[in-house]
Design a protein around this motif. Structure first.
Motif, PDB file in Angstrom:
ATOM      1  N   ALA A 344     -11.048  21.718  -7.943  1.00 38.62           N
ATOM      2  CA  ALA A 344     -10.388  20.821  -8.888  1.00 38.62           C
ATOM      3  C   ALA A 344     -11.333  20.446 -10.025  1.00 38.62           C
ATOM      4  O   ALA A 344     -10.950  20.420 -11.199  1.00 38.62           O
ATOM      5  N   LEU A 345     -12.576  20.180  -9.679  1.00 36.80           N
ATOM      6  CA  LEU A 345     -13.561  19.825 -10.698  1.00 36.80           C
ATOM      7  C   LEU A 345     -13.771  20.987 -11.665  1.00 36.80           C
ATOM      8  O   LEU A 345     -13.892  20.792 -12.879  1.00 36.80           O
ATOM      9  N   GLU A 346     -13.778  22.195 -11.131  1.00 37.47           N
ATOM     10  CA  GLU A 346     -13.977  23.372 -11.976  1.00 37.47           C
ATOM     11  C   GLU A 346     -12.779  23.628 -12.878  1.00 37.47           C
ATOM     12  O   GLU A 346     -12.934  24.042 -14.027  1.00 37.47           O
ATOM     13  N   LYS A 347     -11.564  23.378 -12.365  1.00 39.65           N
ATOM     14  CA  LYS A 347     -10.360  23.769 -13.090  1.00 39.65           C
ATOM     15  C   LYS A 347      -9.905  22.721 -14.102  1.00 39.65           C
ATOM     16  O   LYS A 347      -9.398  23.071 -15.160  1.00 39.65           O
ATOM     17  N   TRP A 348      -9.982  21.458 -13.758  1.00 36.33           N
ATOM     18  CA  TRP A 348      -9.560  20.454 -14.750  1.00 36.33           C
ATOM     19  C   TRP A 348     -10.531  19.286 -14.885  1.00 36.33           C
ATOM     20  O   TRP A 348     -10.247  18.301 -15.560  1.00 36.33           O
ATOM     21  N   GLY A 349     -11.687  19.395 -14.247  1.00 38.24           N
ATOM     22  CA  GLY A 349     -12.718  18.387 -14.441  1.00 38.24           C
ATOM     23  C   GLY A 349     -12.417  17.061 -13.783  1.00 38.24           C
ATOM     24  O   GLY A 349     -12.964  16.033 -14.178  1.00 38.24           O
ATOM     25  N   GLY A 350     -11.575  17.065 -12.747  1.00 41.75           N
ATOM     26  CA  GLY A 350     -11.234  15.818 -12.064  1.00 41.75           C
ATOM     27  C   GLY A 350     -11.024  16.050 -10.588  1.00 41.75           C
ATOM     28  O   GLY A 350     -11.568  16.979 -10.001  1.00 41.75           O
ATOM     29  N   LYS A 351     -10.222  15.184  -9.988  1.00 43.46           N
ATOM     30  CA  LYS A 351      -9.917  15.308  -8.561  1.00 43.46           C
ATOM     31  C   LYS A 351      -8.437  15.005  -8.352  1.00 43.46           C
ATOM     32  O   LYS A 351      -7.772  14.460  -9.239  1.00 43.46           O
ATOM     33  N   PRO A 352      -7.899  15.331  -7.183  1.00 40.94           N
ATOM     34  CA  PRO A 352      -6.491  15.040  -6.898  1.00 40.94           C
ATOM     35  C   PRO A 352      -6.238  13.541  -6.783  1.00 40.94           C
ATOM     36  O   PRO A 352      -7.099  12.788  -6.350  1.00 40.94           O
ATOM     37  N   ASP A 353      -5.044  13.123  -7.158  1.00 41.02           N
ATOM     38  CA  ASP A 353      -4.625  11.739  -6.941  1.00 41.02           C
ATOM     39  C   ASP A 353      -3.754  11.606  -5.700  1.00 41.02           C
ATOM     40  O   ASP A 353      -3.670  10.528  -5.115  1.00 41.02           O
ATOM     41  N   VAL A 354      -3.067  12.669  -5.341  1.00 47.62           N
ATOM     42  CA  VAL A 354      -2.205  12.642  -4.158  1.00 47.62           C
ATOM     43  C   VAL A 354      -2.431  13.910  -3.356  1.00 47.62           C
ATOM     44  O   VAL A 354      -2.460  14.999  -3.916  1.00 47.62           O
ATOM     45  N   LEU A 355      -2.616  13.767  -2.041  1.00 45.44           N
ATOM     46  CA  LEU A 355      -2.767  14.912  -1.150  1.00 45.44           C
ATOM     47  C   LEU A 355      -1.661  14.862  -0.111  1.00 45.44           C
ATOM     48  O   LEU A 355      -1.393  13.797   0.444  1.00 45.44           O
ATOM     49  N   MET A 356      -1.055  15.989   0.173  1.00 44.06           N
ATOM     50  CA  MET A 356       0.070  16.020   1.105  1.00 44.06           C
ATOM     51  C   MET A 356      -0.042  17.206   2.048  1.00 44.06           C
ATOM     52  O   MET A 356      -0.447  18.289   1.648  1.00 44.06           O
ATOM     53  N   ALA A 357       0.292  17.012   3.325  1.00 48.32           N
ATOM     54  CA  ALA A 357       0.281  18.109   4.299  1.00 48.32           C
ATOM     55  C   ALA A 357       1.240  17.789   5.430  1.00 48.32           C
ATOM     56  O   ALA A 357       1.540  16.631   5.714  1.00 48.32           O
ATOM     57  N   CYS A 358       1.718  18.822   6.090  1.00 50.06           N
ATOM     58  CA  CYS A 358       2.537  18.613   7.282  1.00 50.06           C
ATOM     59  C   CYS A 358       1.641  18.115   8.416  1.00 50.06           C
ATOM     60  O   CYS A 358       0.436  18.360   8.441  1.00 50.06           O
ATOM     61  N   VAL A 359       2.249  17.426   9.383  1.00 51.31           N
ATOM     62  CA  VAL A 359       1.494  16.862  10.509  1.00 51.31           C
ATOM     63  C   VAL A 359       2.214  17.159  11.812  1.00 51.31           C
ATOM     64  O   VAL A 359       3.355  16.744  12.006  1.00 51.31           O
TER      65      VAL A 359
END
Length: 473
Positions: A344-359
């Motif tokens: 993320a840092l390489e691609k847009w110079g930031g980090k995610p605000d929301v992370l989602m995954a199945c559980v």
């Protein structure tokens, strides 16, 4: 209420056994009052881009199992499928919010209640009331020495340069890490509104790992651990085969005897993965007790371990079970989140605000989220299997409808009746029909750091209505 911004970045992690459930959750996200917008209400800065990271799952997930032999999604096919099936983000996205979707939960300012993260051989790992320490091992006395030995070995190897070098080399050259972060250009364009606002979607391609699932991260790491312990026999449990196949693969790679326990019902609906495990030299033992699914396979694996503890290592496949397994499995999957932050840092110079995954048990989600647990401006969202519906009694939404109890050596949320007996879970996805969940997920839910929702079989299986690039349903 904060308005949603434009230039939202969406990362879709393709790797687990509930990929369609992830999309179905997004499709129905507007029905959740607390998710009426994707941005947190207190942490967003108007200048921060939105990044949505969808943790899809491994090949063998619903996307693949629905049409055996007929589905293989290239990135473009996958984008087309999402475009047709789940038209949701176009209504609620923000210009500069990063959403990482790995279906696991919502962030909150609870710094004083954050879990103590494993680091530099710290001897204990606690999840509030769901403590994962040597004092919270609900197992027969026979296993205490093996668990203590395993914990000591794990901590010693954390600072063992030779082990870390060997593991890094295998993850790179054998597993194929790092997995790419693919920019879904057409999906991004689809969600762009007339004023130019909308999400930028990226796919975290965990499905490109050797054998497919994210599970191989943990399997290969624990196989190396077993060798260091001098154990030449490995056992494992599996539901969909997404843990069984990688375990059989790494045992073949390192010359270890492999026994995989699998429910009879799961063996029938995942016959191809049974064939793959046996082809790799593993003995697949059919379990007929109970519901003949993942819970019962896990119980049989533990019984085997009690009997053969001196010669056998149990490669547990999720962030469940007695300490130190929740910690070990999470740490071996943490590479997913570390790569996501770096990419993320390489691609847009930031980090995610929301992370989602199945559980299900929660290993894929914890692998992605662990890196961001201390980032209180990063939102964590988890999605469970709602089966026939939450009120039907036939579901696997442990965190949504469960109560605290003890199963398979750990305290966590469980599906249980008034007498404390386990209620049979249901999900059309083999591997998600587990009545428990990892203790760390239980803790993150209770302190408000993560938020959990559920999706029914019907929502997950609803068909797209047209052909894409020659693929017919």
């Amino acid at each position: 209420m904060h308005r949603l911004f434009l230039n939202v970045f969406v990362i879709v992690i393709v790797a687990a056994s509930a990929s369609r459930s992830v999309f179905a959750c997004l499709f129905h996200i507007h029905n959740f009052s607390s998710l009426s917008h994707l941005s947190p209400t207190s942490h967003l800065r108007s200048a921060s881009p939105l990044l949505c990271c969808f943790y899809l799952g491994s090949p063998g997930s619903n996307l693949y199992c629905l049409y055996p032999g007929r589905i293989h999604f290239s990135p473009l096919h996958l984008e087309d499928y999402i475009l047709q099936k789940f038209n949701v983000l176009s209504h609620r996205t923000s210009p500069h919010l990063h959403v990482v979707v790995s279906l696991v939960g919502l962030s909150a300012d609870k710094k004083s209640e954050q879990p103590t993260l494993f680091s530099n051989g710290e001897p204990e790992y606690r999840f509030g009331p769901f403590s994962a320490t040597r004092l919270a091992r609900y197992v027969p006395e026979t296993l205490i020495h093996a668990l203590t030995e395993l914990e000591a070995a794990f901590h010693s190897l954390a600072s063992d340069e030779d082990f870390q070098r060997e593991l890094s080399g295998i993850l790179r050259d054998y597993v194929g890490r790092e997995s790419p972060l693919y920019f879904a250009e057409r999906l991004t364009e689809h969600y762009r509104r007339g004023n130019g606002e909308g999400p930028q979607v990226y796919l975290k391609r965990e499905d490109l790992n050797h054998t497919g699932p994210h599970k191989i991260n943990n399997a290969v790491s624990q196989a190396l651990l077993a060798k260091r312990l001098g154990k030449k026999r490995v056992i494992a449990e599996t539901g969909a085969g997404q843990h069984g196949v990688p375990t059989a693969t790494v045992c073949a790679r390192f010359g270890l005897q492999c026994v995989v326990y699998m429910g009879a019902q799961d063996m029938e609906r995942q016959a191809l993965n049974v064939f793959r495990m046996r082809l790799l030299g593993a003995e697949v033992r059919e379990v007929h007790s109970g519901t003949a699914t993942l819970k019962d396979a896990t119980s049989e694996a533990i019984r085997d371990w009690v009997t053969n503890v001196e010669t056998t290592h149990y490669i547990l496949g999720s962030v469940a079970g007695p300490h130190p397994y929740p910690m070990i499995v999470r740490e071996f999957h943490a590479v997913i989140g570390k790569e996501t932050r770096k990419q993320a840092l390489e691609k847009w110079g930031g980090k995610p605000d929301v992370l989602m995954a199945c559980v299900g048990g929660g290993s894929n989600a914890m692998g992605l989220f662990d890196e961001f647990v201390d980032d209180n401006d990063a939102r964590l969202i988890g999605v469970e299997a709602a089966g026939f519906g939450l009120e039907s009694g036939k579901h696997a939404a442990t965190l949504t409808k469960g109560e605290v109890g003890v199963l398979h050596g750990a305290m966590s949320y469980l599906l249980q009746d008034d007498d404390g007996q386990i209620i049979e879970p249901h999900s059309i996805s083999a591997g998600l029909d587990y009545p428990g969940v990892g203790p760390e997920h239980s803790f993150l839910k209770d302190v408000g750091r993560a938020e959990y929702y559920s999706v029914t079989d019907e929502d997950a299986l609803e068909e797209p209505s047209r052909d894409y690039h020659g693929w017919k349903e």
